[in-house]
Design a protein around this motif. Structure first.
Motif, PDB file in Angstrom:
ATOM      1  N   SER A   1      22.865  27.164 -28.076  1.00  0.00           N
ATOM      2  CA  SER A   1      21.695  26.824 -27.283  1.00  0.00           C
ATOM      3  C   SER A   1      22.079  26.646 -25.822  1.00  0.00           C
ATOM      4  CB  SER A   1      21.057  25.520 -27.773  1.00  0.00           C
ATOM      5  OG  SER A   1      20.530  25.677 -29.061  1.00  0.00           O
ATOM      6  N   VAL A   2      21.110  26.890 -24.943  1.00  0.00           N
ATOM      7  CA  VAL A   2      21.302  26.722 -23.503  1.00  0.00           C
ATOM      8  C   VAL A   2      20.173  25.848 -22.990  1.00  0.00           C
ATOM      9  CG1 VAL A   2      21.452  27.887 -21.281  1.00  0.00           C
ATOM     10  CG2 VAL A   2      22.324  29.024 -23.321  1.00  0.00           C
ATOM     11  N   LYS A   3      20.490  24.678 -22.448  1.00  0.00           N
ATOM     12  CA  LYS A   3      19.497  23.795 -21.842  1.00  0.00           C
ATOM     13  C   LYS A   3      19.613  23.918 -20.329  1.00  0.00           C
ATOM     14  CE  LYS A   3      19.548  20.375 -25.528  1.00  0.00           C
ATOM     15  NZ  LYS A   3      19.797  18.976 -25.883  1.00  0.00           N
ATOM     16  N   VAL A   4      18.481  24.228 -19.676  1.00  0.00           N
ATOM     17  CA  VAL A   4      18.473  24.400 -18.226  1.00  0.00           C
ATOM     18  C   VAL A   4      17.343  23.590 -17.618  1.00  0.00           C
ATOM     19  CG1 VAL A   4      19.583  26.663 -18.221  1.00  0.00           C
ATOM     20  CG2 VAL A   4      17.092  26.503 -18.430  1.00  0.00           C
ATOM     21  N   SER A   5      17.498  23.274 -16.354  1.00  0.00           N
ATOM     22  CA  SER A   5      16.477  22.556 -15.599  1.00  0.00           C
ATOM     23  C   SER A   5      16.428  23.170 -14.204  1.00  0.00           C
ATOM     24  CB  SER A   5      16.839  21.073 -15.531  1.00  0.00           C
ATOM     25  OG  SER A   5      15.858  20.359 -14.830  1.00  0.00           O
ATOM     26  N   PHE A   6      15.276  23.714 -13.844  1.00  0.00           N
ATOM     27  CA  PHE A   6      15.112  24.411 -12.566  1.00  0.00           C
ATOM     28  C   PHE A   6      14.119  23.655 -11.689  1.00  0.00           C
ATOM     29  CE2 PHE A   6      15.461  28.389 -15.440  1.00  0.00           C
ATOM     30  CZ  PHE A   6      16.837  28.325 -15.455  1.00  0.00           C
TER      31      PHE A   6
ATOM     32  N   LEU B   1      13.859  27.697  -8.662  1.00  0.00           N
ATOM     33  CA  LEU B   1      15.223  28.115  -8.365  1.00  0.00           C
ATOM     34  C   LEU B   1      16.043  28.081  -9.645  1.00  0.00           C
ATOM     35  CD1 LEU B   1      17.641  28.769  -6.507  1.00  0.00           C
ATOM     36  CD2 LEU B   1      17.885  26.285  -6.154  1.00  0.00           C
ATOM     37  N   VAL B   2      16.567  29.236 -10.036  1.00  0.00           N
ATOM     38  CA  VAL B   2      17.452  29.315 -11.203  1.00  0.00           C
ATOM     39  C   VAL B   2      18.818  28.814 -10.729  1.00  0.00           C
ATOM     40  CG1 VAL B   2      18.444  30.789 -12.995  1.00  0.00           C
ATOM     41  CG2 VAL B   2      16.129  31.234 -12.142  1.00  0.00           C
ATOM     42  N   LYS B   3      18.977  27.494 -10.750  1.00  0.00           N
ATOM     43  CA  LYS B   3      20.168  26.874 -10.159  1.00  0.00           C
ATOM     44  C   LYS B   3      21.317  26.694 -11.136  1.00  0.00           C
ATOM     45  CE  LYS B   3      19.514  21.986 -10.791  1.00  0.00           C
ATOM     46  NZ  LYS B   3      19.771  20.731 -10.173  1.00  0.00           N
TER      47      LYS B   3
ATOM     48  N   GLU C   1       0.849  -1.180   0.000  1.00  0.00           N
ATOM     49  CA  GLU C   1       0.000   0.000   0.000  1.00  0.00           C
ATOM     50  C   GLU C   1       0.890   1.237   0.000  1.00  0.00           C
ATOM     51  OE1 GLU C   1      -3.616  -0.036   2.541  1.00  0.00           O
ATOM     52  OE2 GLU C   1      -2.699  -1.839   3.381  1.00  0.00           O
ATOM     53  N   VAL C   2       0.509   2.230  -0.792  1.00  0.00           N
ATOM     54  CA  VAL C   2       1.312   3.455  -0.876  1.00  0.00           C
ATOM     55  C   VAL C   2       0.406   4.679  -0.761  1.00  0.00           C
ATOM     56  CG1 VAL C   2       3.149   2.431  -2.282  1.00  0.00           C
ATOM     57  CG2 VAL C   2       1.196   3.496  -3.399  1.00  0.00           C
ATOM     58  N   LEU C   3       0.998   5.755  -0.300  1.00  0.00           N
ATOM     59  CA  LEU C   3       0.368   7.067  -0.258  1.00  0.00           C
ATOM     60  C   LEU C   3       1.323   8.073  -0.872  1.00  0.00           C
ATOM     61  CD1 LEU C   3      -1.109   7.177   3.372  1.00  0.00           C
ATOM     62  CD2 LEU C   3      -2.366   6.848   1.234  1.00  0.00           C
ATOM     63  N   GLY C   4       0.762   9.179  -1.328  1.00  0.00           N
ATOM     64  CA  GLY C   4       1.586  10.251  -1.863  1.00  0.00           C
ATOM     65  C   GLY C   4       2.175  11.084  -0.731  1.00  0.00           C
ATOM     66  N   GLY C   5       3.444  11.437  -0.866  1.00  0.00           N
ATOM     67  CA  GLY C   5       4.129  12.259   0.124  1.00  0.00           C
ATOM     68  C   GLY C   5       4.342  13.672  -0.395  1.00  0.00           C
ATOM     69  N   LEU C   6       5.568  14.137  -0.313  1.00  0.00           N
ATOM     70  CA  LEU C   6       5.895  15.486  -0.756  1.00  0.00           C
ATOM     71  C   LEU C   6       5.859  15.589  -2.274  1.00  0.00           C
ATOM     72  CD1 LEU C   6       8.905  16.306   1.597  1.00  0.00           C
ATOM     73  CD2 LEU C   6       6.527  17.084   1.813  1.00  0.00           C
ATOM     74  N   ARG C   7       5.366  16.717  -2.750  1.00  0.00           N
ATOM     75  CA  ARG C   7       5.312  16.977  -4.194  1.00  0.00           C
ATOM     76  C   ARG C   7       6.512  17.820  -4.600  1.00  0.00           C
ATOM     77  NH1 ARG C   7      -0.980  18.892  -4.097  1.00  0.00           N
ATOM     78  NH2 ARG C   7      -1.786  16.911  -3.318  1.00  0.00           N
ATOM     79  N   SER C   8       6.912  17.655  -5.855  1.00  0.00           N
ATOM     80  CA  SER C   8       7.999  18.474  -6.393  1.00  0.00           C
ATOM     81  C   SER C   8       7.793  18.621  -7.891  1.00  0.00           C
ATOM     82  CB  SER C   8       9.369  17.853  -6.094  1.00  0.00           C
ATOM     83  OG  SER C   8       9.490  16.595  -6.717  1.00  0.00           O
ATOM     84  N   GLY C   9       8.521  19.536  -8.469  1.00  0.00           N
ATOM     85  CA  GLY C   9       8.407  19.753  -9.898  1.00  0.00           C
ATOM     86  C   GLY C   9       9.715  20.225 -10.492  1.00  0.00           C
TER      87      GLY C   9
END
Length: 136
Positions: free
Chosen positions: A120-125, A104-106, A46-54
């Motif tokens: 080109s510039v590939k970013v992931s925030f 966050l512009v990390k 059995e599982v439940l959802g915890g913290l969300r992130s994106g």
């Protein structure tokens, strides 16, 4: 089912429309999976959802001219900024919802590429706080 081709998506960071420099965008969200299995679960996990992130991932075509992409992004490096993304650069509505939040512009790569490549510039925030969906 409606089908869609992305031809003019909308991306804004810190209130600035950066759509003219972006050619790829992805906003993804996930939730941590928390195992809550007990002896009473009958042998099934059995599982439940915890913290969300994106994550907000964007590919930009670099532009270092005055008042262009690099001069907008460099001061944002290391800060949490607001964002808004839409599938189409049109009015927000039930067929064109907007997704908003903070990220966050990390990372920023002002120079990246090989001989003969486009600049080109590939970013992931990572998102910071809630991501919301609105149709008005």
């Amino acid at each position: 089912m409606a089908k869609m081709v992305l031809t003019a998506s909308y991306i804004a960071l810190s209130g600035t429309d950066l759509s003219n420099w972006a050619n790829s965008i992805e906003l993804s969200a996930e939730v941590d999976e928390k195992d809550v299995t007990t002896f009473g679960s009958g042998g099934w996990k059995e599982v439940l959802g915890g913290l969300r992130s994106g994550t907000l991932a964007i590919e930009f075509k670099q532009d270092v001219t005055a008042s262009a992409l690099d001069s907008i992004m460099w001061p944002l490096f290391g800060t949490v900024v607001t964002f808004e993304v839409r599938l189409a650069n049109a009015a927000v509505g039930t067929s064109n919802p907007k997704y908003t939040g903070s990220a966050l512009v990390k990372e920023w790569a002002p120079i990246s590429g090989n001989v003969g490549d486009d600049a080109s510039v590939k970013v992931s925030f990572p998102t910071s706080g809630a991501v919301t969906r609105a149709t008005s």
